[in-house]
Scaffold this motif. Structure first.
Motif, PDB file in Angstrom:
ATOM      1  N   UNK A  66       0.851  -1.202   0.000  1.00  0.00           N
ATOM      2  CA  UNK A  66       0.000   0.000   0.000  1.00  0.00           C
ATOM      3  C   UNK A  66       0.883   1.247   0.000  1.00  0.00           C
ATOM      4  N   UNK A  67       0.654   2.126  -0.980  1.00  0.00           N
ATOM      5  CA  UNK A  67       1.420   3.373  -1.087  1.00  0.00           C
ATOM      6  C   UNK A  67       0.476   4.573  -0.974  1.00  0.00           C
ATOM      7  N   UNK A  68       1.028   5.738  -0.617  1.00  0.00           N
ATOM      8  CA  UNK A  68       0.225   6.979  -0.586  1.00  0.00           C
ATOM      9  C   UNK A  68       0.937   8.088  -1.337  1.00  0.00           C
ATOM     10  N   UNK A  69       0.114   9.014  -1.873  1.00  0.00           N
ATOM     11  CA  UNK A  69       0.682  10.208  -2.522  1.00  0.00           C
ATOM     12  C   UNK A  69      -0.333  11.336  -2.360  1.00  0.00           C
ATOM     13  N   UNK A  70       0.128  12.561  -2.576  1.00  0.00           N
ATOM     14  CA  UNK A  70      -0.751  13.735  -2.506  1.00  0.00           C
ATOM     15  C   UNK A  70      -1.674  13.712  -3.711  1.00  0.00           C
TER      16      UNK A  70
ATOM     17  N   UNK B  63      -6.003  23.381   7.172  1.00  0.00           N
ATOM     18  CA  UNK B  63      -5.564  22.321   8.103  1.00  0.00           C
ATOM     19  C   UNK B  63      -5.194  22.862   9.479  1.00  0.00           C
ATOM     20  N   UNK B  64      -5.269  24.169   9.683  1.00  0.00           N
ATOM     21  CA  UNK B  64      -4.823  24.749  10.958  1.00  0.00           C
ATOM     22  C   UNK B  64      -5.604  24.192  12.150  1.00  0.00           C
ATOM     23  N   UNK B  65      -6.870  23.748  11.869  1.00  0.00           N
ATOM     24  CA  UNK B  65      -7.681  23.188  12.959  1.00  0.00           C
ATOM     25  C   UNK B  65      -7.390  21.704  13.186  1.00  0.00           C
ATOM     26  N   UNK B  66      -6.670  21.075  12.259  1.00  0.00           N
ATOM     27  CA  UNK B  66      -6.336  19.630  12.398  1.00  0.00           C
ATOM     28  C   UNK B  66      -4.821  19.468  12.443  1.00  0.00           C
ATOM     29  N   UNK B  67      -4.210  19.774  13.607  1.00  0.00           N
ATOM     30  CA  UNK B  67      -2.742  19.743  13.689  1.00  0.00           C
ATOM     31  C   UNK B  67      -2.140  18.372  13.368  1.00  0.00           C
ATOM     32  N   UNK B  68      -2.845  17.293  13.744  1.00  0.00           N
ATOM     33  CA  UNK B  68      -2.296  15.941  13.491  1.00  0.00           C
ATOM     34  C   UNK B  68      -2.226  15.663  12.001  1.00  0.00           C
ATOM     35  N   UNK B  69      -3.292  16.020  11.292  1.00  0.00           N
ATOM     36  CA  UNK B  69      -3.328  15.785   9.847  1.00  0.00           C
ATOM     37  C   UNK B  69      -2.300  16.653   9.136  1.00  0.00           C
ATOM     38  N   UNK B  70      -2.165  17.899   9.601  1.00  0.00           N
ATOM     39  CA  UNK B  70      -1.185  18.841   9.022  1.00  0.00           C
ATOM     40  C   UNK B  70       0.233  18.278   9.190  1.00  0.00           C
ATOM     41  N   UNK B  71       0.495  17.700  10.388  1.00  0.00           N
ATOM     42  CA  UNK B  71       1.816  17.126  10.681  1.00  0.00           C
ATOM     43  C   UNK B  71       2.137  15.949   9.733  1.00  0.00           C
ATOM     44  N   UNK B  72       1.122  15.121   9.460  1.00  0.00           N
ATOM     45  CA  UNK B  72       1.306  13.987   8.532  1.00  0.00           C
ATOM     46  C   UNK B  72       1.711  14.522   7.161  1.00  0.00           C
ATOM     47  N   UNK B  73       1.022  15.590   6.723  1.00  0.00           N
ATOM     48  CA  UNK B  73       1.329  16.166   5.407  1.00  0.00           C
ATOM     49  C   UNK B  73       2.757  16.709   5.357  1.00  0.00           C
TER      50      UNK B  73
ATOM     51  N   UNK C 272       5.308  15.702   7.065  1.00  0.00           N
ATOM     52  CA  UNK C 272       6.217  14.547   6.997  1.00  0.00           C
ATOM     53  C   UNK C 272       6.253  13.960   5.583  1.00  0.00           C
ATOM     54  N   UNK C 273       5.100  13.962   4.934  1.00  0.00           N
ATOM     55  CA  UNK C 273       5.032  13.442   3.558  1.00  0.00           C
ATOM     56  C   UNK C 273       5.897  14.295   2.633  1.00  0.00           C
ATOM     57  N   UNK C 274       5.816  15.637   2.778  1.00  0.00           N
ATOM     58  CA  UNK C 274       6.628  16.523   1.929  1.00  0.00           C
ATOM     59  C   UNK C 274       8.117  16.296   2.176  1.00  0.00           C
ATOM     60  N   UNK C 275       8.477  16.127   3.460  1.00  0.00           N
ATOM     61  CA  UNK C 275       9.898  15.890   3.809  1.00  0.00           C
ATOM     62  C   UNK C 275      10.395  14.603   3.158  1.00  0.00           C
ATOM     63  N   UNK C 276       9.583  13.550   3.257  1.00  0.00           N
ATOM     64  CA  UNK C 276       9.971  12.244   2.691  1.00  0.00           C
ATOM     65  C   UNK C 276      10.099  12.323   1.168  1.00  0.00           C
ATOM     66  N   UNK C 277       9.182  13.075   0.533  1.00  0.00           N
ATOM     67  CA  UNK C 277       9.232  13.222  -0.931  1.00  0.00           C
ATOM     68  C   UNK C 277      10.498  13.956  -1.366  1.00  0.00           C
ATOM     69  N   UNK C 278      10.915  14.899  -0.527  1.00  0.00           N
ATOM     70  CA  UNK C 278      12.130  15.667  -0.854  1.00  0.00           C
ATOM     71  C   UNK C 278      13.381  14.812  -0.705  1.00  0.00           C
TER      72      UNK C 278
ATOM     73  N   UNK D 170       3.284   6.250   8.270  1.00  0.00           N
ATOM     74  CA  UNK D 170       2.733   6.078   9.630  1.00  0.00           C
ATOM     75  C   UNK D 170       3.841   6.116  10.668  1.00  0.00           C
ATOM     76  N   UNK D 171       4.927   5.353  10.370  1.00  0.00           N
ATOM     77  CA  UNK D 171       6.046   5.214  11.303  1.00  0.00           C
ATOM     78  C   UNK D 171       6.768   6.551  11.490  1.00  0.00           C
ATOM     79  N   UNK D 172       7.051   7.229  10.371  1.00  0.00           N
ATOM     80  CA  UNK D 172       7.817   8.484  10.427  1.00  0.00           C
ATOM     81  C   UNK D 172       7.025   9.580  11.134  1.00  0.00           C
ATOM     82  N   UNK D 173       5.729   9.671  10.809  1.00  0.00           N
ATOM     83  CA  UNK D 173       4.926  10.768  11.380  1.00  0.00           C
ATOM     84  C   UNK D 173       4.412  10.440  12.785  1.00  0.00           C
ATOM     85  N   UNK D 174       4.606   9.166  13.199  1.00  0.00           N
ATOM     86  CA  UNK D 174       4.149   8.695  14.526  1.00  0.00           C
ATOM     87  C   UNK D 174       2.660   8.996  14.744  1.00  0.00           C
TER      88      UNK D 174
END
Length: 817
Positions: free
Chosen positions: A187-191, A208-218, A220-226, A238-242
């Motif tokens: 299973x893979x994910x992408x924006x 996303x300012x009201x959903x800090x957890x979801x914002x944090x996942x995003x 982490x996704x940008x960091x990993x893509x870079x 899941x593992x990286x963003x805890x």
């Protein structure tokens, strides 16, 4: 116009069966594809198509097929030819070969399913307790399988219950066929593509300012893509963003993230590939050239190289040449333990081009290797495996390497087909015009004889790699040692001293005892009674680590006795010794050192061998005790001493190959010693140090052993001069098997005269409550093998029609090596 197909069914029947198909199906179907067919009253099998034609069967009306299971053939035409040869040569059926050849996931059989009969009206109060349990379960579940019904009712025989429910019209019964193999998906994910523009992305982050957890996942996704170009796995994010999977799921539900799946093989190789192979020394180069030159005129070459001479490096060079010509290569090994060590070495050279195929791999993993070989994928260009790898669907085979070709584990004994992988490999190679290398330090007499007669080419390697001397082999007379009281347990003072010296030098030791368990016999000191297996004519072996008595033939076990079963005496002693007892004695004698054990009890599971071998290689184990698994080509750099605990067990075996096998086994075990600069030492404990074979082992005299044994074989009419077929009768009734085998022997003698030996009961005549009786047929050179086998089949057809012998199972073992 009518169309038909011939199919092979995975059951022991001698002939193919014909089924009818329509024009559309006839255009689509090809030999090697599977179809679901009904056979018998209701059973459905996955059968293999061998021919599409228009000739209706004359004896029976052809049934229609249920449905087609494959889009393209899963079996090649060469495989069908090989199966046909195996069935003819080894006197078995093509269905038995099919069952052995295909991975279990392809051998679909139908399963009986039970459903509720909604059209019927009945009184629930008339149902018995077990019937009501099934009826109640069907209120919550639409269908039940037999296994599920067993669990519900709590007993194994559920057919009477099902029969009663059918009579009361409570249920209906159906046969359902289902695929066992499921591809592994990751299973893979992408924006989501909607947020690929910068403005849309900025807008998303603001919301996303009201959903800090979801914002944090995003974030982490940008960091990993870079950081990486590879697709991002769902589990990695899941593992990286805890974060929790529910957070990710809500992002997917909102359409911010997109999830997708990719199919992936279960076995992946990850690691660096060495660009160059090791440079061959002058002796290896000479042997390599000899093999290459021999391939011009001969298809098979015996590579006779002493232990630790560097045969593997020569194989690697030959494999590289075959790969450069875009050919597939099969590397056969006699033991799964060997593949573990060799995979690591070969992956350094071939990386992802290497695939492994043997029974310790799961059904799904084997299906993936099968498909990769069939489609000639680059990741399956070199196949390393045990004997079953011979059945893979090769497309363009160029080379087969049979390493340790003398090993009897290349022969399949039960169930049918009772084929020999080495001989089958030579037939398979012929079909592809491929070449075969048979490698061994102690070639089997048959192979050496074929090379001597000029049927095979021969290349020799008589020097160990790095000019290391062959180990010094000494015989220890334990008969004298016992008299002089110089034994500690089962160790002579000579062996104990040598072990201690080796360990002081920081070196490792291997001890060989070809019997697992703690002790093969437990005996009462008062009355002499020893516990016997209730199903077999053998005494139970004591296994100390489980405190159990076990039968090595049928698996029967019981707790260790506290008192004698015959006279209730508590004085019980053990006689004889196995690997477990040696391990225990060593732990007491060498408390500061680690002792390991490698036998069938310690190597269960896929990675059982790997764990022990890795621990020994890394120096975590100082002394390794083991059975013949240890003898087969393993390469340990730091072993300076090898001890053979009792050579007489091997020599005094009632078999015409006992002396050849003893020589091979001892020479192979000895070959594990001193594989680097220092000369190794081998100590062989025996009651008979003047035995001819032991003398030959002590001076590495293969030529002397070969000359003696080949002369004996000639005198007593054994292979390679005569072929052998062993016929075994089995039945639980002693008298029935006795009469049946006497009748068979008489029938054989009418045709084959003095070339029939027996029938005789073997030393262990009862196994799993079945009595065994054997007769041996010798076939001289010049006698037509085909006509002999036809005569045998005729005798057995007559035999199967005799009512008094019904139930007696006859087993034919051709080339009973």
């Amino acid at each position: 116009m009518s169309y038909f197909i011939n199919v092979i069914l995975p059951i022991p029947l001698d002939k193919e069966f014909t089924y009818s198909i329509n024009k559309k199906e006839a255009d689509f179907l090809h030999p090697g594809m599977r179809v679901a067919v009904q056979f018998g009253k209701s059973k459905i099998y996955a059968a293999l198509v061998t021919k599409v034609h228009q000739i209706a069967p004359s004896v029976y009306e052809a049934k229609e097929i249920e449905h087609i299971l494959d889009e393209s053939p899963i079996v090649t035409l060469q495989q069908l030819d090989l199966w046909s040869w195996i069935a003819k040569y080894y006197l078995c059926t093509t269905g038995e070969v099919m069952r052995a050849a295909l991975p279990g996931a392809f051998l679909l059989e139908s399963e009986t399913t039970i459903q509720r009969n909604d059209s019927s009206v009945f009184d629930e109060s008339l149902l018995k307790d077990d019937e009501f349990l099934i009826y109640e379960a069907l209120q919550y579940q639409s269908l039940l399988r037999i296994q599920e019904i067993m669990n519900i009712v709590g007993k194994k025989n559920v057919l009477p219950v099902i029969k009663r429910l059918l009579e009361k019209q409570v249920i209906t019964v159906q046969e359902e066929i289902y695929e066992q193999y499921k591809p592994k998906t990751v299973r893979f994910v992408r924006l989501h593509a909607d947020y690929s523009q910068e403005e849309a992305l900025r807008g998303l982050l603001d919301t996303m300012s009201r959903s800090p957890k979801q914002r944090e996942v995003l974030m982490h996704l940008f960091t990993m893509q870079a950081q990486q170009t590879k697709p991002i796995k769902f589990s990695e994010l899941l593992k990286t963003s805890k974060s929790s999977s529910s957070t990710l799921k809500s992002l997917v539900d909102k359409g911010v993230l997109q999830e997708y799946y990719k199919q992936r093989d279960r076995v992946q190789y990850e690691g660096e590939v060495a660009i160059e192979t090791k440079e061959l020394n002058q002796f290896q180069s000479k042997a390599f050239e000899e093999i290459k030159v021999s391939f011009v005129h001969k298809d098979v070459c015996l590579f006779h190289g002493v232990t630790s001479s560097g045969k593997t490096e020569v194989y690697v060079k030959l494999i590289k040449e075959a790969i450069s010509e875009d050919k597939q290569v099969l590397y056969l090994l006699p033991e799964i333990a060997l593949t573990t060590q060799l995979i690591t070495r070969l992956q350094e050279y071939f990386g992802e081009k290497l695939s492994v195929y043997h029974s310790k791999y799961s059904v799904n993993e084997r299906v993936e290797v099968w498909n990769n070989v069939r489609t000639k994928k680059s990741k399956a260009q070199v196949i390393i495996g045990a004997r079953s790898a011979i059945f893979l669907p090769f497309v363009d085979l160029g080379l087969i390497v049979v390493d340790e070709e003398h090993e009897n584990t290349f022969k399949q004994y039960d169930p049918a087909p009772r084929y020999h992988a080495r001989d089958t490999a030579i037939v398979l190679a012929k079909m592809f015009q491929a070449k075969v290398v048979l490698g061994s330090a102690t070639p089997s007499l048959e192979t050496a004889y074929n090379a001597e007669q000029g049927k095979y080419a021969i290349a020799k390697l008589t020097r160990r790699y790095g000019d290391v001397l062959m180990p010094e082999i000494n015989l220890v007379d334990i008969k004298t040692k016992y008299k002089k009281k110089q034994m500690t347990g089962h160790f002579s003072d000579t062996l104990l001293l040598a072990i201690r010296e080796a360990l002081q030098e920081g070196e490792q030791v291997i001890l060989f005892q070809n019997r697992r368990g703690y002790s093969p016999v437990v005996e009462c000191n008062t009355c002499g009674h020893s516990p016997q297996c209730p199903n077999c004519d053998v005494s139970l072996t004591f296994h100390n680590y489980r405190n159990q008595l076990r039968c090595h033939y049928c698996g029967y076990h019981m707790a260790m006795l506290l008192q004698c079963m015959a006279c209730s005496s508590t004085e019980l002693s053990t006689k004889g010794f196995g690997t477990e007892q040696i391990e225990k004695e060593l732990q007491e004698l060498l408390p500061d050192h680690t002792v390991g054990r490698m036998d069938q009890d310690t190597t269960r599971g896929k990675h059982g061998y790997e764990r022990i071998i890795n621990r020994f290689e890394q120096g975590e184990i100082d002394v390794l005790v083991g059975t013949q698994m240890l003898s087969k080509g393993l390469d340990f750099r730091n072993v300076s001493l090898v001890g053979i605990m009792n050579a007489d067990n091997l020599l005094n075996f009632p078999d015409f190959r006992a002396h050849e096998r003893s020589y091979q086994l001892m020479q192979q075990v000895a070959g594990r010693a001193g594989r680097t600069k220092k000369r190794g030492m081998v100590l062989i404990q025996t009651y008979n140090p003047f035995h001819q074979i032991l003398q030959q082992v002590s001076v590495n005299d293969y030529a002397g052993m070969y000359a003696d044994q080949i002369e004996e074989r000639y005198l007593y009419k054994y292979p390679p001069f005569y072929k052998i077929i062993k016929v075994t009768g089995k039945h639980k009734d002693y008298n029935k098997v006795n009469e049946a085998m006497n009748w068979l022997a008489k029938s054989y003698r009418n045709i084959f005269k003095e070339y029939v030996l027996g029938p005789e009961f073997p030393p262990i005549s009862r196994i799993r409550n079945q009595y065994h009786k054997n007769l041996v047929l010798k076939i001289p050179q010049g006698q037509s093998l085909q006509k002999t086998k036809e005569a045998i089949k005729k005798i057995h057809t007559t035999f199967s029609g005799i009512k008094e012998f019904s139930g007696v199972r006859i087993i034919l073992n051709v080339d009973n090596y």
